[in-house]
Each structure stands twice: as structure tokens, then as C-alpha cells.
Write a protein that holds these residues in place. Structure first.
Motif, PDB file in Angstrom:
ATOM      1  N   UNK A 172      -1.266   9.795  -2.431  1.00 24.49           N
ATOM      2  CA  UNK A 172      -1.137   8.872  -3.028  1.00 24.49           C
ATOM      3  C   UNK A 172      -0.432   8.525  -1.593  1.00 24.49           C
ATOM      4  N   UNK A 173      -1.751   6.621  -0.905  1.00 15.19           N
ATOM      5  CA  UNK A 173      -1.618   6.231  -0.200  1.00 15.19           C
ATOM      6  C   UNK A 173      -1.327   4.801  -0.503  1.00 15.19           C
ATOM      7  N   UNK A 174      -0.272   4.417  -0.462  1.00 17.25           N
ATOM      8  CA  UNK A 174       0.970   3.641  -0.314  1.00 17.25           C
ATOM      9  C   UNK A 174       0.646   2.594   0.021  1.00 17.25           C
ATOM     10  N   UNK A 175       1.259   2.622   1.039  1.00 14.07           N
ATOM     11  CA  UNK A 175       1.329   1.499   2.438  1.00 14.07           C
ATOM     12  C   UNK A 175      -0.072   2.166   3.619  1.00 14.07           C
ATOM     13  N   UNK A 176      -0.631   1.082   3.702  1.00 19.59           N
ATOM     14  CA  UNK A 176      -2.025   1.336   4.983  1.00 19.59           C
ATOM     15  C   UNK A 176      -1.658   0.658   5.908  1.00 19.59           C
ATOM     16  N   UNK A 177      -0.726   0.553   6.356  1.00 19.76           N
ATOM     17  CA  UNK A 177      -0.973  -0.715   7.871  1.00 19.76           C
ATOM     18  C   UNK A 177      -0.121  -0.896   7.062  1.00 19.76           C
ATOM     19  N   UNK A 178       0.690  -1.296   7.863  1.00 16.81           N
ATOM     20  CA  UNK A 178       1.613  -2.982   7.644  1.00 16.81           C
ATOM     21  C   UNK A 178       2.232  -2.692   8.078  1.00 16.81           C
ATOM     22  N   UNK A 179       2.824  -4.385   8.656  1.00 18.28           N
ATOM     23  CA  UNK A 179       2.686  -4.848   9.741  1.00 18.28           C
ATOM     24  C   UNK A 179       3.824  -6.042   9.270  1.00 18.28           C
ATOM     25  N   UNK A 180       5.029  -5.602  10.380  1.00 20.39           N
ATOM     26  CA  UNK A 180       5.734  -7.239   9.378  1.00 20.39           C
ATOM     27  C   UNK A 180       7.409  -7.930  10.801  1.00 20.39           C
ATOM     28  N   UNK A 181       7.538  -8.853  10.576  1.00 22.74           N
ATOM     29  CA  UNK A 181       8.537  -8.818  11.014  1.00 22.74           C
ATOM     30  C   UNK A 181       9.515  -9.819  11.483  1.00 22.74           C
TER      31      UNK A 181
END
Ligand SMILES: Nc1ncnc2c1ncn2[C@@H]1O[C@H](COP(=O)(O)OP(=O)(O)OP(=O)(O)O)[C@@H](O)[C@H]1O
Ligand SMILES: [Mg+2]
Lengths: 215, 271
Positions: free
Chosen positions: B34-43
Motif C-alpha cells: 500500500x503506497x500511502x504517501x506518494x511524494x509529499x513536500x511540506x514546510x
């Protein structure tokens, strides 16, 4: 009495380690512990005691001889404590494992989230939080420990039953002496119950009582 | 607030004068297949209140939990306080923290507030609040107690200091949990749906406390289903859909003029 206290104490240590091993250990550790708890709990205690006592002391002596040391006379008290502790440890492992599983996962997660090291988490959170769930089972183990000392009589170790038999044999007043022995065991149990009750109340201080009415 | 550069690869140095407290870059998380996060960026820079919104299962909790390594990210960069979390692959090919001490140090700067409060049940409220300062941070007990009493007073629980969590209402427990988080003087507060487990009439008291914290300029990352609240307190809103940031921006834009159809629908469903 010394044997019971010693055996119970070491049994607790084995149990805590065992429970941790079973829950968090690697596959090998887990399998070994599974074998340990299954066998010890499956085989009658008397058999185990005979086996561990005689085979155990024999083994120690063989090892010593092989290494070129003289045979030693294993101290009955020490042997008794270890044999019973080994048996108690297996039961304690299961009691404590169950209790740890009853601790809400969120509380352990909170400890992790706040940067506690594994050792601190064990001391400050997991053990005190699982205590209320473990006390009833551990209390049973303690009572069994006191009575298992009687089984050690078979291996020639003097404890209450053995002393009674000797005394009764000398005076032929079997009934009186065994009544007295029974009364002593009962007294031990009753005193234990009072103390266990106190400990249990203390360990449950953070829990609302089920039987209506909070603290 | 006019910047939408939070996904840019700017370093932890200053931008708009405030240092970057949390920086996440191309974060992936898989649970097995299960791919839950697929490349999240945040600051999040100091003083930011970042609200994470999105449907159930979109990965909001997972994202938040990756920040303090309650979940180990599969890949990506996480910097807390300018310090990058060191990860390595274990023998099974899972990514795990390379340095336990580093994780513990970073965690002790992040004040996490859980959906289910998770106060320690064998300790009184006061003991809960001083536990981490005394035992993890090594602060003197007297000083920790004084701080804790002031914090409990702040969240309106001064009279509950010697009460065990099980004897308090959900709202009181959650306010207590916020006091516990504040007691470590966190660089960033992390909230995972702090009011979802509460009876409706208890939600207000908890939101009030969180709102006050936002007002005094606390850096916070807040996963919430309370859209009205998010709109009021957030400086930046991130809408997560299916493991990706679908849209982000200042609250007026996200709630007032959403661009993506999914976000439009999400917001209209909530109302
Ligand atoms: N420990 C886990 N093991 C396996 N799958 C998990 C685990 N934790 C979460 N998941 C799955 O990952 C997905 C995202 O979960 P997550 O809890 O991050 O969603 P969420 O956005 O917080 O949802 P909600 O609003 O319901 O809290 C879900 O499909 C969930 O089933
Ligand atoms: Mg969630």
C-alpha cells in the motif's frame, strides 16, 4: 519461605525478560521462549522439579568434572530456588506478556513520541501501566510458589511439610502436626491475600473501579 | 503568507525572516504494497500554523507521524529544526532511523497531541505533565512542577492536578495532553485530529486552547476535520488527496477560491 520468595522474585525477572523477548525479540528468541513456556507449562511440576534438581545438579557436576574441577555439593536452598524460579518464570512470562498487551497502545506510542529511550519506556510506562493487569495472575503464581515448596520435600529438601513429617513420625501425632502445617499454609495465604490486595489497589489507582463508585 | 514556496527546495535558512522548523521533501511511505504517501513536500517556518485537510485514508495521520518517526518513511527527506533525520535500510530492506539518539532528541522537541489523548493512566495529570521534562529533558523536579502548574492553569485544569486521567472528561484529558506537550517547550506542536474523539459539546473548549496557541505565534501542524477552525487559525492549508498534495495555499484561497475539482467537492461535502 525463602525458597518461595526467591523463586517468585527470580521467576518475575525471568517472566519480564521472557515477555519482552516474546513480544519484541527476534524470531530465534521468540521460538526458544515458546519452547520454554510450552514445555514447562505442559510437564507436571513434580516431574520438572525432579528432572531439574537431579539432572541439573548432575549436569553441573559433569561440566565441572570435565573442566577438571572437583564435584560440588549443590546447596539445596539455592537449587530449590532456581528450580522453582525456572518453573515460575514460564508462567510469569505468559502473565506479563498478556498484561503488556493489555496496555493501550496509545500510551506506549505517546512515550515514544516524547523521546523516551526503550529502557526508560519499560521502567516508566510499560511496567507500571501493565501492573494492574498482571497482579491477579502474579498473585496466583505467588501462592503456587509457596505451595510448590512442599514438592521440594521430595528431593529431600526440608520445608514445612518435610519438617512436619519428621516431627509427626517421631511423636506419632500425625493428625495434629499436619493440621498445624495446613494451618500455617493457610495463614501464609491469608496474609499474602491482604498484602496482594493492597498492592492491587495501589496499582489500580489510575483506574475507575468497575464495581461502581470511583475512588 | 503570500508565499506559496513551501514546496520549493529552499534550505532551512531564513525566508521571510523566520527559520524553517519543519521541512519535508518528496516523502514516500508504503505499508507493504500500500503506497500511502506518494511524494509529499511540506514546510513550516517558525510561527506558521499549517493545517492538513483531506478525506479519510488520504494519508494525513501518516504524514504527521512520519515527522517524528512514529512511522518510518520509505524515502524522502525530513528536516526538523534544520537537522535532517538520518535513515538507513535494515536487513529486511525497510527504512529505519540510523541513529536512535537523534530520533529521541528530535522527538523531545516536538509536542505531539493525539486523537485519543493518550495520557499515561497510572500517573496523575501533574505527573503526566512533568514526566518528560523531568525524565527525558533532565529538568529539576521543582522547576518542572512550577512550569506544569502554570500550564495547567492556562488550559483551565489547575484543580485537576492530582486527578488520574480516567477520572476526567475527554475535553479535560485533551487539554491536559496539550499541557503535557507544551511542557517540553516544543519547537513545533503536532496535532492529529485533536477533537475527533470528543463529544460535540467538548470540542469548543479544546479548540479554544489550540486557537490561543496559534494566536501567540506557536508553530503548529494540525490535522483536522474542523474546516471552520482551520480557516480561522491556519496560516497555510494543505489539501491531501490519495497520498499527494492536491492543492495548498493560504486559507482564504483554499476555502474561498479552491482551484482543483476534488478540493471543491471536498469542501462542499463538508458544509
Ligand atoms: N500501520 C499501518 N499499517 C498498514 N496500513 C496503514 C497503517 N496506518 C495507516 N495505514 C493505511 O494508510 C492509509 C492512510 O492512513 P492515514 O491514517 O494516514 O489516513 P488519514 O488521512 O489520517 O485518515 P483519517 O482521516 O481516517 O484519520 C489508510 O489506507 C490506512 O489504512
Ligand atoms: Mg488520521
Amino acid at each position: 519461605m525463602q525458597i518461595a520468595v526467591g523463586a517468585f522474585g527470580f521467576g518475575l525477572l525471568i517472566g519480564t525478560g521472557g515477555a519482552y523477548g516474546k513480544l519484541y525479540g527476534g524470531p530465534v528468541v521468540r521460538d526458544l521462549l515458546e519452547v520454554y513456556t510450552t514445555i514447562v507449562r505442559a510437564v507436571p511440576e513434580l516431574v520438572l522439579i525432579l528432572l531439574l534438581y537431579f539432572a541439573g545438579t548432575d549436569l553441573i557436576n559433569r561440566v565441572l568434572e570435565a573442566m577438571g574441577y572437583a564435584r560440588i555439593d549443590v546447596n539445596g536452598l539455592v537449587a530449590g530456588i532456581w528450580v522453582l524460579a525456572f518453573v515460575q518464570g514460564a508462567y510469569a512470562t505468559e502473565v506479563i506478556r498478556g498484561a503488556i498487551l493489555s496496555v493501550p497502545a496509545g500510551q506506549i506510542e505517546a512515550a515514544r513520541a516524547y523521546g523516551m529511550s526503550p529502557g526508560m519506556m519499560l521502567r516508566r510506562i510499560t511496567l507500571p501501566a501493565m501492573l494492574p493487569f498482571a497482579i491477579p495472575g502474579l498473585a496466583n503464581l505467588w501462592l503456587i510458589a509457596t505451595k510448590d515448596t512442599a514438592l521440594l520435600a521430595i528431593v529431600g529438601f526440608s520445608e514445612l511439610t518435610q519438617e512436619t513429617r519428621t516431627a509427626a513420625g517421631q511423636t506419632k501425632a500425625y493428625f495434629t502436626f499436619f493440621m498445624a502445617a495446613g494451618a500455617l499454609y493457610l495463614a501464609l495465604t491469608l496474609v499474602s491475600n491482604v498484602i496482594i490486595g493492597r498492592i492491587e489497589r495501589w496499582s489500580r489507582r489510575g483506574m475507575p473501579s468497575v464495581a461502581g463508585g470511583a475512588q | 503568507m503570500s508565499d506559496s514556496a513551501s514546496t520549493s527546495l529552499a534550505t532551512a535558512e531564513t525566508q521571510n525572516g523566520a527559520a524553517e522548523a519543519i521541512h519535508i521533501e518528496d516523502l514516500h511511505k508504503k505499508f507493504g504494497q500500500l503506497h500511502v504517501l506518494k511524494g509529499v513536500s511540506l514546510s513550516a517556518r517558525d510561527g506558521d500554523v499549517v493545517a492538513i485537510i483531506g478525506g479519510s485514508g488520504s494519508g494525513k495521520s501518516t504524514l504527521l507521524r512520519c515527522i517524528n518517526c512514529l512511522e518510518n518513511p520509505t524515502s524522502g527527506i525530513i528536516r526538523v529544526n534544520g537537522e535532517e533525520i538520518k535513515l538507513k535500510a535494515d536487513s529486511h530492506g525497510h527504512t529505519v532511523p540510523a541513529d536512535r539518539r537523534q530520533i529521541e532528541r528530535i522527538r523531545s522537541k516536538l509536542g505531539m497531541v493525539f486523537q485519543n489523548f493518550n495520557l499515561w493512566s497510572h500517573m496523575t495529570l501533574l505527573e503526566n505533565v512533568i514526566e518528560v521534562p523531568v525524565h527525558v529533558l533532565g529538568i529539576k523536579r521543582d522547576a518542572a512542577v512550577a512550569t506544569a502548574e502554570a500550564l495547567l492553569d492556562r488550559v483551565g485544569l489547575a484543580d485537576k492536578r492530582d486527578v488520574y486521567p480516567a477520572f476526567m472528561s475527554g475535553g479535560q484529558q485533551q487539554r491536559g495532553a496539550i499541557a503535557r506537550a507544551l511542557a517540553i517547550q516544543p519547537r513545533v506542536m503536532l496535532f492529529d485530529e485533536p477533537t475527533s474523539a470528543l463529544d460535540p459539546e467538548l470540542v469548543g473548549e479544546v479548540l479554544k486552547v489550540i486557537g490561543d496557541l496559534a494566536e501567540e505565534g506557536r508553530t503548529m501542524i494540525l490535522v483536522t476535520h474542523e474546516m471552520k477552525f482551520a480557516r480561522e487559525v491556519a496560516t497555510h492549508v494543505v489539501y491531501l488527496y490519495n497520498g499527494l498534495v492536491e492543492e495548498e495555499g493560504p486559507p482564504e484561497q483554499i476555502f474561498g477560491a479552491p482551484k482543483s475539482d476534488r478540493l471543491k467537492q471536498f469542501i462542499s461535502n463538508i458544509h
